[in-house]
Design an enzyme around this catalytic site. Structure first.
Site, short mmCIF file in Angstrom:
data_model
loop_
_atom_site.label_atom_id
_atom_site.label_comp_id
_atom_site.label_asym_id
_atom_site.label_seq_id
_atom_site.Cartn_x
_atom_site.Cartn_y
_atom_site.Cartn_z
N GLY A 1 -10.13 3.75 -2.36
CA GLY A 1 -10.41 4.52 -1.06
C GLY A 1 -12.16 3.43 -1.18
O GLY A 1 -11.94 2.25 -1.07
N SER B 1 -7.66 -0.42 -7.83
CA SER B 1 -8.48 -0.70 -5.98
C SER B 1 -9.92 -0.35 -6.28
O SER B 1 -10.56 -0.59 -7.37
CB SER B 1 -8.24 0.01 -4.44
OG SER B 1 -8.32 -0.76 -3.37
N TRP B 2 -10.45 0.65 -5.33
CA TRP B 2 -11.74 1.53 -5.62
C TRP B 2 -11.89 2.28 -6.99
O TRP B 2 -12.75 2.04 -7.36
CB TRP B 2 -12.07 2.46 -3.93
CG TRP B 2 -12.80 3.33 -4.93
CD1 TRP B 2 -13.09 4.20 -5.07
CD2 TRP B 2 -14.13 3.07 -5.33
NE1 TRP B 2 -13.96 5.50 -5.06
CE2 TRP B 2 -14.56 4.92 -5.38
CE3 TRP B 2 -15.48 2.40 -5.35
CZ2 TRP B 2 -15.94 4.65 -5.39
CZ3 TRP B 2 -16.80 2.17 -5.44
CH2 TRP B 2 -17.22 3.47 -6.05
N ASP C 1 -1.52 -10.11 -3.60
CA ASP C 1 -3.33 -9.07 -3.25
C ASP C 1 -4.40 -9.71 -1.72
O ASP C 1 -4.68 -10.34 -2.75
CB ASP C 1 -3.61 -8.47 -4.17
CG ASP C 1 -4.57 -7.31 -3.82
OD1 ASP C 1 -4.92 -7.02 -2.86
OD2 ASP C 1 -5.04 -6.37 -4.80
N HIS D 1 -0.62 -5.31 -2.49
CA HIS D 1 -2.03 -4.60 -3.60
C HIS D 1 -1.72 -3.04 -3.53
O HIS D 1 -2.17 -2.94 -5.11
CB HIS D 1 -3.00 -4.60 -2.61
CG HIS D 1 -4.36 -3.09 -2.49
ND1 HIS D 1 -5.75 -3.60 -4.04
CD2 HIS D 1 -4.21 -2.47 -2.18
CE1 HIS D 1 -6.15 -3.05 -3.90
NE2 HIS D 1 -5.79 -2.04 -2.89
#
Length: 317
Positions: free
Chosen positions: A43, A110-111, A266, A294
């Site tokens: 996120g 990711s985040w 990605d 991703h």
């Protein structure tokens, strides 16, 4: 190619009040006597779906998952106040202490990779190892690529839908324009922006379109937290002191066993960030999945992550 482990249920669920305003939801699954590992979701604002449990051998790992401030089952929902990177780093420590864990492995994509780096660089002595996927360091070139110009050249059809809520006169700064709408007192305006923001990410997360993922990201409750919290963090430049803070502080964690897993194609978090992290941290195993985007659920990334967890649990056991 490694497949997911069978679905399991948590053996413990609970909530932890981390401030006067925020309470986070957490769970434990797997083996209570296994090696502890904490999963930091993406996120920010993504929450932890149950299938995340299936990446970890249920007899070897004591898996801790929690929904970060404002999302998933944590309360209050989609709240931006008292919601910064350093609040989350503090929450991770509070949860570790609450569960009586001395050290643990940190797993994030990711985040979640951003937060993993921020946490480990702040508390290196609490980290047994790191498994990172889809590297994102929240630098302006990364944000510009995905939200202003770059990814738009590869997914112009999805980009057209992302543009729709924003008047032409405001499109020179899409993040600021979205933030204005995502914090609007008009809930209809807020939700329309949230859905468009979230569906843009879902449209680009896999090598091939995934209509089910787009539908999930477009659901009102998920989209509201996901879009509002992401945009809040991006407007505030991740709450970092300098843009390259995570990269320049890699020296603090180079002694920790680590694996970096990155999809070659990605589009959300392009491989250049993983490559720059790899150059700064040559001791970490660097795994490029040649036929993936991703999403952690793409076959090659899924397999590489499961392999990385197996290798690390054997190393530290």
């Amino acid at each position: 190619m490694r497949e997911l482990y069978p679905a399991i249920e948590p053996y413990l669920e609970g909530s932890l009040q981390v401030s006067d305003l925020h309470t986070i939801h957490f769970e434990e699954s797997g083996n209570p006597l296994g090696q502890p590992i904490v999963l930091l979701h993406g996120g920010p604002g993504g929450g932890c779906p149950p299938f995340y449990r299936q990446y970890f051998h249920p007899e070897k790992w004591r898996l801790v998952m929690f929904d970060q401030r404002g999302c998933g089952q944590s309360k209050p929902h989609a709240e931006l106040r008292e919601n910064t990177t350093w609040d989350l780093v503090s929450d991770i420590e509070k949860l570790r202490e609450h569960l009586g864990i001395e050290k643990w492995v940190v797993f994030g994509g990711s985040w979640g990779s951003t937060l993993s780096l921020a946490y480990s660089q702040t508390h290196p002595s609490r980290c047994l190892g790191l498994i990172l996927r889809g590297i994102f360091m929240l630098r302006q070139k990364e944000l510009r690529w995905f939200y202003q110009e770059g990814a738009s050249y590869i997914f112009p059809d999805a980009w057209e839908e992302y543009l729709k809520p924003i008047p032409i006169t405001e499109r020179d700064d899409m993040i600021a324009a979205y933030y204005k709408r995502l914090t609007s007192p008009d809930l209809e305006v807020q939700l329309a922006a949230a859905r468009a923001w979230s569906i843009w990410e879902a449209s680009t997360s896999r090598l091939f379109f995934d209509s089910e993922l787009m539908q999930k990201f477009g659901e009102s409750e998920f989209a509201s937290a996901f879009a509002r919290i992401e945009c809040h963090y991006f407007m505030n430049k991740g709450f970092f002191e300098t843009e390259d803070q995570l990269l320049s502080n890699v020296y603090r964690i180079r002694q920790i066993p680590a694996a970096i897993v990155q999809g070659r194609y990605d589009v959300v978090c392009p491989m250049i960030s993983a490559w720059e992290l790899h150059q700064a941290w040559p001791e970490a195993e660097f795994i490029v999945v040649p036929d993936a985007g991703h999403s952690m659920s793409e076959p090659g990334i899924r397999s590489a992550l499961i392999e990385a967890t197996e290798k690390l649990v054997n190393l530290i056991s």
